[in-house]
Design a protein around this motif. Sequence first.
Motif, mmCIF file in Angstrom:
data_model
loop_
_atom_site.group_PDB
_atom_site.id
_atom_site.type_symbol
_atom_site.label_atom_id
_atom_site.label_comp_id
_atom_site.label_asym_id
_atom_site.label_seq_id
_atom_site.Cartn_x
_atom_site.Cartn_y
_atom_site.Cartn_z
ATOM 1 N N GLY A 268 -59.591 -55.070 -22.608
ATOM 2 C CA GLY A 268 -58.658 -54.260 -21.835
ATOM 3 C C GLY A 268 -58.787 -52.786 -22.154
ATOM 4 N N LYS A 269 -58.979 -52.460 -23.439
ATOM 5 C CA LYS A 269 -59.156 -51.061 -23.826
ATOM 6 C C LYS A 269 -60.446 -50.493 -23.234
ATOM 7 C CE LYS A 269 -56.993 -48.911 -26.150
ATOM 8 N NZ LYS A 269 -55.880 -47.974 -25.791
ATOM 9 N N LEU A 270 -61.488 -51.301 -23.201
ATOM 10 C CA LEU A 270 -62.746 -50.848 -22.611
ATOM 11 C C LEU A 270 -62.571 -50.569 -21.120
ATOM 12 C CD1 LEU A 270 -65.709 -50.293 -23.334
ATOM 13 C CD2 LEU A 270 -66.203 -52.680 -22.746
ATOM 14 N N ARG A 271 -61.823 -51.429 -20.446
ATOM 15 C CA ARG A 271 -61.550 -51.205 -19.019
ATOM 16 C C ARG A 271 -60.716 -49.945 -18.821
ATOM 17 N NH1 ARG A 271 -63.443 -50.906 -14.309
ATOM 18 N NH2 ARG A 271 -62.131 -51.645 -12.600
ATOM 19 N N GLN A 272 -59.766 -49.701 -19.716
ATOM 20 C CA GLN A 272 -58.966 -48.476 -19.665
ATOM 21 C C GLN A 272 -59.862 -47.244 -19.751
ATOM 22 O OE1 GLN A 272 -56.743 -47.641 -23.227
ATOM 23 N NE2 GLN A 272 -55.047 -46.718 -22.092
ATOM 24 N N GLU A 273 -60.796 -47.260 -20.693
ATOM 25 C CA GLU A 273 -61.735 -46.152 -20.829
ATOM 26 C C GLU A 273 -62.503 -45.921 -19.527
ATOM 27 O OE1 GLU A 273 -63.079 -46.794 -25.518
ATOM 28 O OE2 GLU A 273 -64.555 -46.744 -23.914
ATOM 29 N N ARG B 24 -63.355 -33.705 -22.293
ATOM 30 C CA ARG B 24 -64.627 -33.861 -22.994
ATOM 31 C C ARG B 24 -65.305 -35.197 -22.725
ATOM 32 N NH1 ARG B 24 -64.102 -32.162 -29.178
ATOM 33 N NH2 ARG B 24 -66.349 -32.494 -28.937
ATOM 34 N N GLY B 25 -64.772 -36.006 -21.808
ATOM 35 C CA GLY B 25 -65.347 -37.322 -21.601
ATOM 36 C C GLY B 25 -65.125 -38.186 -22.835
ATOM 37 N N LEU B 26 -66.173 -38.871 -23.275
ATOM 38 C CA LEU B 26 -66.074 -39.680 -24.483
ATOM 39 C C LEU B 26 -66.274 -38.767 -25.688
ATOM 40 C CD1 LEU B 26 -65.629 -42.631 -25.317
ATOM 41 C CD2 LEU B 26 -68.120 -42.911 -25.336
ATOM 42 N N ALA B 27 -65.191 -38.505 -26.417
ATOM 43 C CA ALA B 27 -65.214 -37.566 -27.541
ATOM 44 C C ALA B 27 -65.838 -38.230 -28.768
ATOM 45 C CB ALA B 27 -63.800 -37.100 -27.861
ATOM 46 N N ALA C 159 -63.709 -42.504 -14.944
ATOM 47 C CA ALA C 159 -64.163 -42.492 -13.551
ATOM 48 C C ALA C 159 -63.139 -41.888 -12.606
ATOM 49 C CB ALA C 159 -64.488 -43.924 -13.103
ATOM 50 N N GLY C 160 -61.960 -41.557 -13.113
ATOM 51 C CA GLY C 160 -60.892 -41.043 -12.256
ATOM 52 C C GLY C 160 -61.103 -39.604 -11.814
ATOM 53 N N ARG C 161 -60.255 -39.171 -10.903
ATOM 54 C CA ARG C 161 -60.369 -37.810 -10.363
ATOM 55 C C ARG C 161 -59.772 -36.760 -11.296
ATOM 56 N NH1 ARG C 161 -59.133 -40.803 -5.595
ATOM 57 N NH2 ARG C 161 -60.842 -40.774 -4.080
ATOM 58 N N VAL C 162 -58.895 -37.180 -12.201
ATOM 59 C CA VAL C 162 -58.347 -36.244 -13.188
ATOM 60 C C VAL C 162 -59.322 -36.181 -14.368
ATOM 61 C CG1 VAL C 162 -56.436 -35.736 -14.753
ATOM 62 C CG2 VAL C 162 -55.974 -36.767 -12.517
ATOM 63 N N PRO C 163 -59.815 -35.001 -14.743
ATOM 64 C CA PRO C 163 -60.743 -34.900 -15.881
ATOM 65 C C PRO C 163 -60.141 -35.549 -17.126
ATOM 66 C CG PRO C 163 -60.634 -32.815 -14.700
ATOM 67 C CD PRO C 163 -59.560 -33.685 -14.112
ATOM 68 N N ALA C 164 -60.975 -36.312 -17.844
ATOM 69 C CA ALA C 164 -60.445 -37.152 -18.931
ATOM 70 C C ALA C 164 -61.190 -36.945 -20.239
ATOM 71 C CB ALA C 164 -60.498 -38.625 -18.533
ATOM 72 N N THR C 165 -60.471 -37.238 -21.305
ATOM 73 C CA THR C 165 -61.037 -37.319 -22.650
ATOM 74 C C THR C 165 -60.621 -38.652 -23.250
ATOM 75 O OG1 THR C 165 -60.929 -34.922 -23.022
ATOM 76 C CG2 THR C 165 -61.032 -36.323 -24.974
#
Length: 245
Positions: free
Chosen positions: A109-114, A176-179, A119-125
């Motif tokens: 589930g955590k991997l799916r959350q990542e 930063r994406g995947l920090a 992949a979302g439209r809001v920039p993520a870290t």
Amino acid sequence: MRVAVAGGTGLIGRLIVEQARAAGHEVVILSRSHGVDLTTGAGLGDALRGTEVVIDVTNVDTLSRRVSVEFFERVTRTLADAGERAGVAHHVVLSIVGVDRVGFGYYQGKLRQEQLALAGRVPATVLRATQFFEFAGQSLARVPGPVAVVPRMSGQPVAAAEVAAELVRLAAGPARGLAPQMAGPEVLEMSAMARRVAKAHGPRKLVIGLPLPGATGRAMAGGGLLPTGPGPRGTTTFDQWLAKP
């Protein structure tokens, strides 16, 4: 900066709220007790109005892959959709070191959350952190009785307060994406930590360390939860954390 903390009433969430406020940020807590349901979106639009950053530390207590995936998919999509509508500029997610290498049901589930956040439209870290020191005590309290069975797992645990500080720091910067992965200062074994917590703070129990079955247990005991590269490291040792009242 206005920061919304999803799961702000839990262990790590309370620390984030405290540290974000100490840093001068305006904080809004996203939880049912504060009028927001993250599984349905009720109250979320109003809560996110004017918010610049969302820090997601929501959690579900389950070992089931299905339950974990369903929960994190629903909450992440709800947060992402509402965040986009509200003009949120940065979506920060706390994850776990090893979710991509250990086939534990909850980790799926955590991997799916990542995946959804990145992949979302809001920039993520996404910050993957190792197990908290606090996990050892939680393992003792999970099942009543004089015996606690704790998974045999080798990790590099970290103080939750130091992870909270890193999340607040990341939230104040660009996505930063995947920090880089965050871990503590030393490699420890979880059942040995639980024995020391039981002796120092209770509850007094016989702690039995057992490996989980199959590939998941082998991965946990064999270093699958250790960081794979450089990144921020906590400075508080387990001895120092354990000595605190």
